[in-house]
Design a protein around this motif. Structure first.
Motif, PDB file in Angstrom:
ATOM      1  N   VAL B  38       0.891  -1.227  -0.244  1.00  0.00           N
ATOM      2  CA  VAL B  38      -0.297  -0.366   0.310  1.00  0.00           C
ATOM      3  C   VAL B  38       0.817   1.214  -0.423  1.00  0.00           C
ATOM      4  O   VAL B  38       1.856   1.459   0.875  1.00  0.00           O
ATOM      5  CB  VAL B  38      -1.009   0.449   0.963  1.00  0.00           C
ATOM      6  N   ASN B  39       0.792   1.676  -1.363  1.00  0.00           N
ATOM      7  CA  ASN B  39       1.730   3.520  -1.013  1.00  0.00           C
ATOM      8  C   ASN B  39       0.704   4.943  -0.652  1.00  0.00           C
ATOM      9  O   ASN B  39      -0.731   4.321  -0.450  1.00  0.00           O
ATOM     10  CB  ASN B  39       1.695   3.835  -2.596  1.00  0.00           C
ATOM     11  N   THR B  40       0.951   4.679   0.872  1.00  0.00           N
ATOM     12  CA  THR B  40       0.778   5.437   1.924  1.00  0.00           C
ATOM     13  C   THR B  40       0.732   7.333   1.148  1.00  0.00           C
ATOM     14  O   THR B  40      -0.625   7.882   1.446  1.00  0.00           O
ATOM     15  CB  THR B  40       1.381   5.662   3.160  1.00  0.00           C
ATOM     16  N   ILE B  41       0.915   7.046   0.203  1.00  0.00           N
ATOM     17  CA  ILE B  41       0.790   9.261  -0.168  1.00  0.00           C
ATOM     18  C   ILE B  41      -0.309   9.222  -1.501  1.00  0.00           C
ATOM     19  O   ILE B  41      -1.426   9.893  -0.861  1.00  0.00           O
ATOM     20  CB  ILE B  41       2.223   9.142  -1.227  1.00  0.00           C
ATOM     21  N   ASP B  42      -0.383   7.995  -2.045  1.00  0.00           N
ATOM     22  CA  ASP B  42      -1.630   7.949  -3.148  1.00  0.00           C
ATOM     23  C   ASP B  42      -2.991   7.374  -3.092  1.00  0.00           C
ATOM     24  O   ASP B  42      -3.141   6.732  -3.799  1.00  0.00           O
ATOM     25  CB  ASP B  42      -0.934   7.938  -4.596  1.00  0.00           C
ATOM     26  N   ASN B  43      -2.067   6.697  -1.863  1.00  0.00           N
ATOM     27  CA  ASN B  43      -3.249   5.451  -1.098  1.00  0.00           C
ATOM     28  C   ASN B  43      -3.613   4.272  -2.421  1.00  0.00           C
ATOM     29  O   ASN B  43      -4.533   3.627  -2.682  1.00  0.00           O
ATOM     30  CB  ASN B  43      -4.553   5.757  -1.243  1.00  0.00           C
ATOM     31  N   ARG B 114       8.773  -2.163   4.848  1.00  0.00           N
ATOM     32  CA  ARG B 114       8.555  -0.820   5.253  1.00  0.00           C
ATOM     33  C   ARG B 114       9.321   0.780   4.257  1.00  0.00           C
ATOM     34  O   ARG B 114      10.794   0.147   4.232  1.00  0.00           O
ATOM     35  CB  ARG B 114       8.735  -0.277   6.368  1.00  0.00           C
ATOM     36  N   GLY B 115       9.075   0.984   4.005  1.00  0.00           N
ATOM     37  CA  GLY B 115       9.690   2.212   2.985  1.00  0.00           C
ATOM     38  C   GLY B 115       9.205   3.462   4.312  1.00  0.00           C
ATOM     39  O   GLY B 115       9.089   4.163   5.187  1.00  0.00           O
ATOM     40  N   PRO B 116      10.226   3.987   3.535  1.00  0.00           N
ATOM     41  CA  PRO B 116      10.126   5.658   4.620  1.00  0.00           C
ATOM     42  C   PRO B 116       9.323   6.511   4.853  1.00  0.00           C
ATOM     43  O   PRO B 116       9.060   7.740   5.242  1.00  0.00           O
ATOM     44  CB  PRO B 116      11.404   6.562   3.445  1.00  0.00           C
ATOM     45  N   TYR B 117       8.061   6.618   3.860  1.00  0.00           N
ATOM     46  CA  TYR B 117       7.249   7.510   4.014  1.00  0.00           C
ATOM     47  C   TYR B 117       5.781   7.509   4.688  1.00  0.00           C
ATOM     48  O   TYR B 117       5.006   6.963   4.410  1.00  0.00           O
ATOM     49  CB  TYR B 117       6.874   8.202   2.618  1.00  0.00           C
ATOM     50  N   GLY B 118       6.096   5.791   5.473  1.00  0.00           N
ATOM     51  CA  GLY B 118       5.426   4.296   6.220  1.00  0.00           C
ATOM     52  C   GLY B 118       4.429   3.496   5.097  1.00  0.00           C
ATOM     53  O   GLY B 118       3.476   3.237   5.132  1.00  0.00           O
ATOM     54  N   ASP B 119       4.981   3.290   3.848  1.00  0.00           N
ATOM     55  CA  ASP B 119       4.275   2.161   3.153  1.00  0.00           C
ATOM     56  C   ASP B 119       4.881   1.670   3.575  1.00  0.00           C
ATOM     57  O   ASP B 119       5.933   1.215   4.276  1.00  0.00           O
ATOM     58  CB  ASP B 119       4.746   3.247   1.459  1.00  0.00           C
ATOM     59  N   ARG B 120       3.688   0.475   3.186  1.00  0.00           N
ATOM     60  CA  ARG B 120       3.694  -1.000   3.588  1.00  0.00           C
ATOM     61  C   ARG B 120       3.717  -1.729   3.102  1.00  0.00           C
ATOM     62  O   ARG B 120       2.730  -2.030   2.241  1.00  0.00           O
ATOM     63  CB  ARG B 120       3.285  -1.600   4.673  1.00  0.00           C
ATOM     64  N   GLY B 121       5.173  -3.263   2.217  1.00  0.00           N
ATOM     65  CA  GLY B 121       4.580  -4.110   1.520  1.00  0.00           C
ATOM     66  C   GLY B 121       4.902  -5.765   2.314  1.00  0.00           C
ATOM     67  O   GLY B 121       5.580  -5.588   3.036  1.00  0.00           O
ATOM     68  N   MET B 122       4.246  -6.210   1.622  1.00  0.00           N
ATOM     69  CA  MET B 122       4.509  -7.885   2.183  1.00  0.00           C
ATOM     70  C   MET B 122       4.887  -8.938   0.731  1.00  0.00           C
ATOM     71  O   MET B 122       4.112  -8.870  -0.306  1.00  0.00           O
ATOM     72  CB  MET B 122       3.657  -8.380   2.800  1.00  0.00           C
ATOM     73  N   PHE B 123       5.848  -9.747   1.064  1.00  0.00           N
ATOM     74  CA  PHE B 123       6.706 -10.188  -0.016  1.00  0.00           C
ATOM     75  C   PHE B 123       6.854 -11.585   0.405  1.00  0.00           C
ATOM     76  O   PHE B 123       6.861 -11.905   1.583  1.00  0.00           O
ATOM     77  CB  PHE B 123       8.029  -9.966  -0.633  1.00  0.00           C
ATOM     78  N   SER B 124       5.263 -12.756  -0.181  1.00  0.00           N
ATOM     79  CA  SER B 124       5.787 -14.239   0.658  1.00  0.00           C
ATOM     80  C   SER B 124       6.060 -15.077  -0.793  1.00  0.00           C
ATOM     81  O   SER B 124       5.565 -15.072  -1.764  1.00  0.00           O
ATOM     82  CB  SER B 124       3.880 -14.163   0.629  1.00  0.00           C
ATOM     83  N   MET B 157       6.119   1.499  -5.909  1.00  0.00           N
ATOM     84  CA  MET B 157       6.242   2.530  -4.510  1.00  0.00           C
ATOM     85  C   MET B 157       6.695   4.428  -5.446  1.00  0.00           C
ATOM     86  O   MET B 157       6.346   5.199  -5.249  1.00  0.00           O
ATOM     87  CB  MET B 157       6.748   2.785  -3.510  1.00  0.00           C
ATOM     88  N   ARG B 158       7.942   4.024  -6.635  1.00  0.00           N
ATOM     89  CA  ARG B 158       8.358   4.746  -6.868  1.00  0.00           C
ATOM     90  C   ARG B 158       7.690   5.238  -8.280  1.00  0.00           C
ATOM     91  O   ARG B 158       7.799   6.065  -9.042  1.00  0.00           O
ATOM     92  CB  ARG B 158       9.977   4.063  -7.179  1.00  0.00           C
ATOM     93  N   ASN B 159       6.311   4.237  -8.649  1.00  0.00           N
ATOM     94  CA  ASN B 159       5.863   4.491  -9.703  1.00  0.00           C
ATOM     95  C   ASN B 159       5.069   5.997  -9.584  1.00  0.00           C
ATOM     96  O   ASN B 159       4.680   6.878  -8.449  1.00  0.00           O
ATOM     97  CB  ASN B 159       4.874   3.563  -9.713  1.00  0.00           C
ATOM     98  N   GLY B 160       5.142   6.625 -10.632  1.00  0.00           N
ATOM     99  CA  GLY B 160       4.806   7.289 -10.694  1.00  0.00           C
ATOM    100  C   GLY B 160       5.517   9.476 -10.804  1.00  0.00           C
ATOM    101  O   GLY B 160       6.477   8.951 -10.018  1.00  0.00           O
TER     102      GLY B 160
END
Lengths: 273, 234
Positions: B38-43, B114-124, B157-160
Motif C-alpha cells: 500500500v502506497n500511503t501517499i496516493d493510497n 517498510r518504506g520511508p513514507y510509512g508505505d508498507r508491503g509484504m513479499f510472500s 512505490m516509485r511509480n508515478g
C-alpha cells in the motif's frame, strides 16, 4: 530467557510490555537523563506506535530485566529522525539487511538487588545481545546499527562483542552521550558472546508456558495470602517440568483447582498492583 | 547474483513484474511468490502474484483476501513471518486447505517491507516440501530475499511522477566516496585500506548505496550514481 514481542503477539503480552515501558522510563528518563517523554511512569515515543519488535530479557521469575527495540532501516527509524545529530547532517544508512536497534537497557537496580551482583548484569546484557542477534539473523539480517551510550559501548567491548565500526559522531544527550555502533549478526559474533557469558542452548522462552506461569502468579497475588508461596512454587515447577501436552494440561488443571482460572493481566491491572 | 531487472527499468507492466517474480522463484528454489503493498501517499494498492490462474480466480471468488492471515497480520511484523506462526489464526486453515487442492503448499514465509513514507508491503514465498527441507532453505535464502523484496516494493512505490521526485536517493558522503573509489577500479578491501575502515564497513555502506539507487549489483549502482551526477566517471 528471551521473549520477542511484535504486532502479532503484543495482545498476549500486555503486562510484559507495560513492565518494559516502566523500565525504559527508569533508565532513559531518570538514570541517563535523556529528553524522553514519560507519562504515567512509562516511556513511550512515536516509534513505539510503528509496530516495532521488542526483544525482552526475563529473569527466573519472568520479570522484565532487559529490553531493546528493533526497526527496519528501510522505513521510519530513529537515526533518520530524532538521532540525526549523531549523523552530522549525513543521510542515514538504508538497507533491507540492516536493522536499527534502540532503547537497549538493562535493569541494573533489580539485578544488583536480587542477583549475585555485577555478574548477573553482564549475563542479562549478553543474553539480550544473543537473543537480538539470533532473532535478526533468522530474518536474514546481516548487520545491526545500534544507538547506545558510552557505558553500553564499554560493556559491549568487555563482553567480546565490540562493534566493528561507528557511524557519525558521539554527541551529548541528557546527562550522557550517545553514539551509533555497527554490529554484524554473524555466527562468529554470536558464538563469541555465548562463550563469554557461558550461555548454552536455546535462549528463547516458550510463549505458551510463559503466559501460563504469569497467569498463575497474577492469580496467586490477587488471592493475597490465601495461597502459600510453596504451593505457587510447586505449581510453577509442575508447569515447567511438563514436557508433553498431556502433562501441561494436567498441571494447568491442578493449578485451576487450587487457584481458579487465570488470565494474563492487562497492562492496567499490573499497574494497579 | 543475476541482474534481474536490467533492461526493464521503469517497465512496470504486469508481465514484467511477474517475470521478476518467476526469476526470483527460480533463483531461490521457490514454487510461487506474491507481493502486496500500500502506497500511503496516493493510497494505491499494488498486488502481483505468479500463482496459477485457477488459484487466483478461486482466491478472489472466495474473498480470501479478507481472511488470509499472511496479508492481514504479516505486514505489521519486523522480522520474517514463518507461516507456522500463523497456523493458529482462524483464516489460515481455510485458505491453505483450499490452496493445497490447487497444488500450493503451506510451508512459506512473508517478508514485511517498510518504506520511508510509512508505505508498507509484504513479499510472500511458498514452497511445497518437508518441514526440515523448508527450515534449511529458509535459512539459506532469507538474506537474499530481503533485498529482493525491498527492491520490488521500492520499484512499485516509485511509480508515478510525485513519488519518483520524492525518492531522489540521498547518499551520504561516505557512500559516495566508496562508490567513487569502486568506479576508479578499486576492490572492496582496497577501499577499506584507502579510507582506513574495515571491509565490513565498506560492505554495509555499499549495500545501503545499492538499495537507495535501486540497484541489485555494485556495477549497476556505480552506473546509476554516475548517471545522476553523484560521482564522476573515471
Amino acid at each position: 530467557m528471551i521473549l520477542v514481542v511484535d504486532a502479532l503477539n503484543k495482545h498476549v503480552h500486555g503486562g510484559i510490555l507495560d513492565e518494559m515501558f516502566r523500565l525504559r522510563a527508569r533508565v532513559f528518563g531518570e538514570r541517563l537523563g535523556w529528553d524522553v517523554k514519560i507519562e504515567d511512569g512509562r516511556e513511550i515515543d512515536e516509534f513505539d506506535h510503528l509496530d516495532p519488535a521488542y526483544v525482552i530479557g526475563l529473569d527466573e521469575d519472568d520479570n522484565v530485566v532487559a529490553c531493546v527495540r528493533a526497526l527496519q532501516t528501510t522505513g521510519p527509524h530513529m537515526l533518520a529522525d530524532v538521532f540525526s545529530d549523531i549523523l552530522q547532517g549525513q543521510a542515514p544508512l538504508r538497507s533491507a539487511t540492516l536493522w536499527e536497534s534502540t532503547r537497549f537497557c538493562v535493569d541494573t537496580d533489580r539485578l544488583m538487588m536480587t542477583g549475585r551482583g555485577a555478574g548477573t548484569v553482564s549475563l542479562a546484557t549478553c543474553e539480550l545481545m544473543v537473543g537480538s542477534l539470533e532473532y535478526a539473523r533468522a530474518s536474514g539480517i546481516e548487520d545491526i546499527i545500534t544507538v547506545i551510550d558510552p557505558v553500553m559501548n564499554r560493556v559491549l567491548k568487555r563482553s567480546d562483542n565490540a562493534p566493528y565500526d561507528y557511524v557519525g559522531a558521539t554527541v551529548q544527550m541528557g546527562k550522557t552521550k550517545a553514539l551509533a555502533a555497527l554490529l554484524d549478526c554473524s555466527e562468529e559474533r554470536i558464538a563469541r558472546v555465548r562463550a563469554f557469558a557461558g550461555i548454552e542452548g536455546d535462549v528463547f522462552v516458550d510463549e505458551d508456558a510463559l503466559s501460563a506461569r504469569r497467569a498463575l502468579r497474577a492469580k496467586a497475588a490477587s488471592m493475597s495470602g490465601n495461597l502459600s508461596t510453596e504451593v505457587l512454587q510447586y505449581l510453577i515447577e509442575q508447569l515447567d517440568a511438563a514436557t508433553t501436552e498431556h502433562e501441561v494440561s494436567a498441571a494447568l488443571a491442578l493449578a485451576e483447582q487450587l487457584v481458579g482460572p487465570g488470565n494474563e493481566p492487562s497492562g492496567k491491572a499490573v499497574a494497579a498492583e | 547474483m543475476k541482474p534481474l531487472d536490467l533492461g526493464m527499468i521503469g517497465n512496470n507492466s504486469e508481465e514484467s513484474l511477474q517475470q521478476i517474480l518467476d526469476n526470483i522463484c527460480a533463483q531461490f528454489n521457490l514454487d510461487y511468490a506474491a507481493y502486496a503493498g500500500v502506497n500511503t501517499i496516493d493510497n494505491s494498492i499494488h498486488g502481483v502474484v505468479n500463482y496459477p490462474d485457477a488459484w487466483k480466480e478461486h482466491y478472489v471468488e472466495q474473498g480470501f483476501q479478507d481472511i488470509d492471515p499472511t496479508l492481514a497480520m504479516a505486514a505489521k511484523s519486523v522480522g520474517v513471518v514463518d507461516w507456522t506462526r500463523l497456523q493458529k489464526i482462524n483464516g489460515f486453515r481455510k485458505v491453505f486447505c483450499d490452496a493445497s487442492e490447487f497444488g500450493i503448499g503451506s510451508t512459506g514465509m512473508t517478508i514485511p517491507v517498510r518504506g520511508p513514507y510509512g508505505d508498507r508491503g509484504m513479499f510472500s514465498v511458498v514452497r511445497s516440501c518437508s518441514e526440515a527441507e523448508w527450515a534449511s532453505l529458509r535459512k539459506e535464502i532469507a538474506s537474499g530475499l530481503q533485498t529482493h523484496a525491498t527492491l520490488f516494493h521500492d520499484r512499485l512505490m516509485r511509480n508515478g511522477r510525485t513519488m519518483s521526485a520524492m525518492r531522489q536517493p540521498a547518499l551520504s558522503d561516505r557512500e559516495k566516496e566508496i562508490l567513487q573509489w569502486i568506479a576508479a577500479g578499486k576492490s572492496q578491501p582496497d577501499v577499506g585500506i584507502i579510507l582506513n575502515i574495515s571491509t565490513r564497513t565498506v560492505e554495509v555502506h555499499l549495500r545501503s548505496a545499492r538499495e537507495k539507487l535501486g540497484a541489485l549489483t555494485t556495477p549497476q549502482a556505480v552506473a546509476r550514481a554516475i548517471g545522476m551526477g553523484m560521482i564522476y566517471p573515471i
